[in-house]
Design a protein around this motif. Sequence first.
Motif, short mmCIF file in Angstrom:
data_model
loop_
_atom_site.label_atom_id
_atom_site.label_comp_id
_atom_site.label_asym_id
_atom_site.label_seq_id
_atom_site.Cartn_x
_atom_site.Cartn_y
_atom_site.Cartn_z
N PRO A 41 0.80 -1.40 0.00
CA PRO A 41 0.13 0.04 -0.01
C PRO A 41 0.76 1.36 0.00
CG PRO A 41 -0.51 -1.67 2.06
CD PRO A 41 0.75 -1.89 1.21
N LEU A 42 0.28 2.14 -0.66
CA LEU A 42 1.07 3.39 -0.64
C LEU A 42 1.47 4.10 0.67
CD1 LEU A 42 2.54 5.72 -2.39
CD2 LEU A 42 0.03 6.94 -2.63
N SER A 43 0.41 3.98 1.39
CA SER A 43 0.50 4.53 3.11
C SER A 43 1.66 3.62 3.79
CB SER A 43 -0.80 4.35 3.58
OG SER A 43 -1.15 2.87 3.73
N ALA A 44 2.01 2.26 3.39
CA ALA A 44 3.17 1.61 3.99
C ALA A 44 4.51 1.88 3.45
CB ALA A 44 2.93 0.14 3.88
N LEU A 45 4.62 2.59 2.49
CA LEU A 45 5.88 3.11 1.79
C LEU A 45 6.75 4.21 2.91
CD1 LEU A 45 5.21 3.28 -1.66
CD2 LEU A 45 6.47 1.46 -0.50
N PRO A 46 7.65 4.22 2.68
CA PRO A 46 8.61 5.22 3.74
C PRO A 46 8.07 6.91 3.09
CG PRO A 46 10.41 3.87 2.77
CD PRO A 46 8.95 3.50 1.92
N ALA A 47 8.06 7.76 4.09
CA ALA A 47 7.76 9.00 3.80
C ALA A 47 8.25 9.61 2.62
CB ALA A 47 7.88 10.08 5.04
N GLU A 48 9.56 9.43 2.20
CA GLU A 48 10.15 9.75 1.11
C GLU A 48 9.54 9.26 -0.24
OE1 GLU A 48 13.06 9.93 4.71
OE2 GLU A 48 11.99 8.33 3.49
N ALA A 49 9.18 8.03 -0.01
CA ALA A 49 8.48 7.53 -1.30
C ALA A 49 7.28 8.10 -1.61
CB ALA A 49 8.36 6.00 -1.10
N ARG A 50 6.49 8.29 -0.65
CA ARG A 50 5.26 8.80 -0.43
C ARG A 50 5.15 10.18 -1.15
NH1 ARG A 50 4.61 6.82 4.63
NH2 ARG A 50 4.42 8.93 5.56
N ALA A 51 6.27 11.08 -0.68
CA ALA A 51 6.48 12.60 -1.38
C ALA A 51 6.85 12.40 -2.75
CB ALA A 51 7.82 13.19 -0.44
#
Length: 132
Positions: A41-51
């Motif tokens: 899930p997008l929400s489970a990725l590191p903060a840098e990946a979501r950004a």
Amino acid sequence: MRESPSRRGWRSSAWAGVLAVLLAGAAAQARGPLDALGTVPLSALPAEARATHRLILAGGPFPYDKDGSVFGNRERLLPRAQRGFYREYTVPTPRSRDRGARRIVCGGERPTAPEACFYTADHYASFQLIAQ
């Protein structure tokens, strides 16, 4: 010399096991690369990946010159597509002196509306399909 019934049973069950393994491998190949990839899930990725994902959808600006460049899929871990379909983007790695190993690779006709995006934390050795 005749084989005992118990020995024949063992031999046939061993061959049945081998056959099951071969058939399972053939079925996995028939499903294709997407089935072999895990999903995250997008929400489970590191903060840098979501950004980075938000920047992809917005069309930038990207912090690295190579962001948005064509990804050739030479590893053949992603589904086959014609050259130019996939583009790669850097996911910054804290405390790394270079771009690090983390990337998001998206595929589609329009970079700001990708059909699918994939995350790799190990510089293309493995991918996970990003579920939104």
